[in-house]
Design an enzyme around this catalytic site. Sequence first.
Site, PDB file in Angstrom:
ATOM      1  CE1 TYR A  81     -42.175 -54.164  -2.839  1.00 54.86           C
ATOM      2  CE2 TYR A  81     -44.205 -56.044  -3.140  1.00 54.86           C
ATOM      3  CZ  TYR A  81     -43.369 -55.086  -2.826  1.00 54.86           C
ATOM      4  OH  TYR A  81     -42.373 -56.598  -1.348  1.00 54.86           O
TER       5      TYR A  81
ATOM      6  CG  ASN B 231     -36.622 -61.188  -2.688  1.00 52.32           C
ATOM      7  OD1 ASN B 231     -37.859 -60.128  -1.671  1.00 52.32           O
ATOM      8  ND2 ASN B 231     -36.086 -60.268  -3.352  1.00 52.32           N
TER       9      ASN B 231
ATOM     10  CD  GLU C  68     -42.158 -49.643   2.935  1.00 54.43           C
ATOM     11  OE1 GLU C  68     -41.814 -50.115   1.909  1.00 54.43           O
ATOM     12  OE2 GLU C  68     -41.254 -50.798   4.239  1.00 54.43           O
TER      13      GLU C  68
ATOM     14  CB  THR D 221     -33.317 -56.095  -4.365  1.00 53.85           C
ATOM     15  OG1 THR D 221     -33.169 -55.199  -4.080  1.00 53.85           O
ATOM     16  CG2 THR D 221     -34.727 -56.885  -5.127  1.00 53.85           C
TER      17      THR D 221
ATOM     18  CG  HIS E 275     -40.736 -55.549   2.269  1.00 57.09           C
ATOM     19  ND1 HIS E 275     -40.157 -54.208   1.673  1.00 57.09           N
ATOM     20  CD2 HIS E 275     -40.947 -54.151   3.549  1.00 57.09           C
ATOM     21  CE1 HIS E 275     -40.450 -53.273   1.705  1.00 57.09           C
ATOM     22  NE2 HIS E 275     -40.869 -52.750   3.426  1.00 57.09           N
TER      23      HIS E 275
ATOM     24  CE  LYS F 152     -40.549 -59.496  -0.570  1.00 52.98           C
ATOM     25  NZ  LYS F 152     -39.884 -58.447  -2.031  1.00 52.98           N
TER      26      LYS F 152
HETATM   27  P1  DAT Z   1     -36.112 -54.446  -2.273  1.00 51.54           P
HETATM   28  O1  DAT Z   1     -37.126 -56.104  -1.623  1.00 51.54           O
HETATM   29  O2  DAT Z   1     -34.831 -54.873  -1.635  1.00 51.54           O
HETATM   30  O3  DAT Z   1     -36.959 -53.320  -1.562  1.00 51.54           O
HETATM   31  P2  DAT Z   1     -37.206 -53.079  -4.587  1.00 51.54           P
HETATM   32  O4  DAT Z   1     -37.767 -52.209  -3.960  1.00 51.54           O
HETATM   33  O5  DAT Z   1     -36.104 -52.674  -5.695  1.00 51.54           O
HETATM   34  O6  DAT Z   1     -36.433 -54.035  -3.101  1.00 51.54           O
HETATM   35  O7  DAT Z   1     -37.713 -54.311  -5.292  1.00 51.54           O
HETATM   36  C1  DAT Z   1     -39.373 -54.539  -3.796  1.00 51.54           C
HETATM   37  C2  DAT Z   1     -39.639 -56.214  -5.109  1.00 51.54           C
HETATM   38  O8  DAT Z   1     -40.156 -56.140  -6.185  1.00 51.54           O
HETATM   39  C3  DAT Z   1     -38.436 -56.799  -5.091  1.00 51.54           C
HETATM   40  O9  DAT Z   1     -38.100 -57.357  -3.045  1.00 51.54           O
HETATM   41  C4  DAT Z   1     -38.809 -57.963  -5.940  1.00 51.54           C
HETATM   42  C5  DAT Z   1     -39.580 -57.767  -7.358  1.00 51.54           C
HETATM   43  N1  DAT Z   1     -38.668 -57.390  -7.622  1.00 51.54           N
HETATM   44  C6  DAT Z   1     -38.013 -56.843  -7.800  1.00 51.54           C
HETATM   45  N2  DAT Z   1     -37.078 -56.384  -8.798  1.00 51.54           N
HETATM   46  C7  DAT Z   1     -37.481 -57.151  -9.765  1.00 51.54           C
HETATM   47  C8  DAT Z   1     -37.456 -57.446 -10.704  1.00 51.54           C
HETATM   48  N3  DAT Z   1     -36.178 -57.241 -12.144  1.00 51.54           N
HETATM   49  N4  DAT Z   1     -37.840 -59.086 -11.319  1.00 51.54           N
HETATM   50  C9  DAT Z   1     -38.793 -59.740 -10.382  1.00 51.54           C
HETATM   51  N5  DAT Z   1     -39.160 -59.315  -9.482  1.00 51.54           N
HETATM   52  C10 DAT Z   1     -38.109 -57.851  -9.041  1.00 51.54           C
HETATM   53 MG    MG Z   2     -38.162 -51.650  -1.270  1.00 50.75          MG
END
Ligand code: DAT
Ligand code: MG
Length: 195
Positions: free
Chosen positions: A94, A157, A171, A136, A160, A54
């Site tokens: 997303y 973080n 994806e 995450t 991805h 990212k």
């Molecule tokens: P992952 O990236 O582990 O698959 P996800 O699909 O639930 O997790 O979320 C996508 C991204 O969205 C994640 O990498 C970071 C962001 N994100 C998730 N939860 C969040 C939160 N509570 N506050 C801010 N950003 C968040």
């Molecule tokens: Mg995800």
Amino acid sequence: MGFLQRCVARSLWPGRRTLGAPRWGQPQPQIQLPRRLYAAGIPGLQERTLIAVKPDGVQRRLVGDVIKRFEKRGFKLVGLKLLQANEGILSEHYHELRRKPFYHELIQYMTSGPVVAMVWEGYNVVKTSRAMVGETNPAEAKPGTVRGDFSIHVSRNVVHASDSVETAQREISLWFRSNELVDWDCCDHKIMYEL
Ligand code: DAT
Ligand code: MG
């Protein structure tokens, strides 16, 4: 050479029908089947996943470290590009998070700079990548994972990773055209898998 290999050899080189038949007094030809065919016995060897560094990871020069981890683990890189992602691709990527309170900030952050998108291939790559990337929320990510080593807050973080084989397929086709993916034979393939 077994029956299956003889059939494969004949379908590859239909003109050379004597490949497997022993002839007295003549050296036997060494059949070199493509490695992809040797691997045919193990299902899931060609599983693929989307990994993306990212914008925070690119800015912090972590691209090399992420690639190194996947290379050292033994996965095969089949697609790689640096791009400035736009809102269109990210809103599809997303899609499931569109109602989350952080969605708008997430899109803003993901469009704030370049992303390095990659496709990695190998046995169980989706599940293994998730373990390598970590939880995450970096506060819950174990040391030794990408997020556990390089990040602090969930909104930044670093990387991805697709969360299932079906998501990975969706994806990959979103981020890569089929002609941007390279199907190649990795020279350590035979030693990485029990063949
Ligand atoms: P992952 O990236 O582990 O698959 P996800 O699909 O639930 O997790 O979320 C996508 C991204 O969205 C994640 O990498 C970071 C962001 N994100 C998730 N939860 C969040 C939160 N509570 N506050 C801010 N950003 C968040
Ligand atoms: Mg995800």
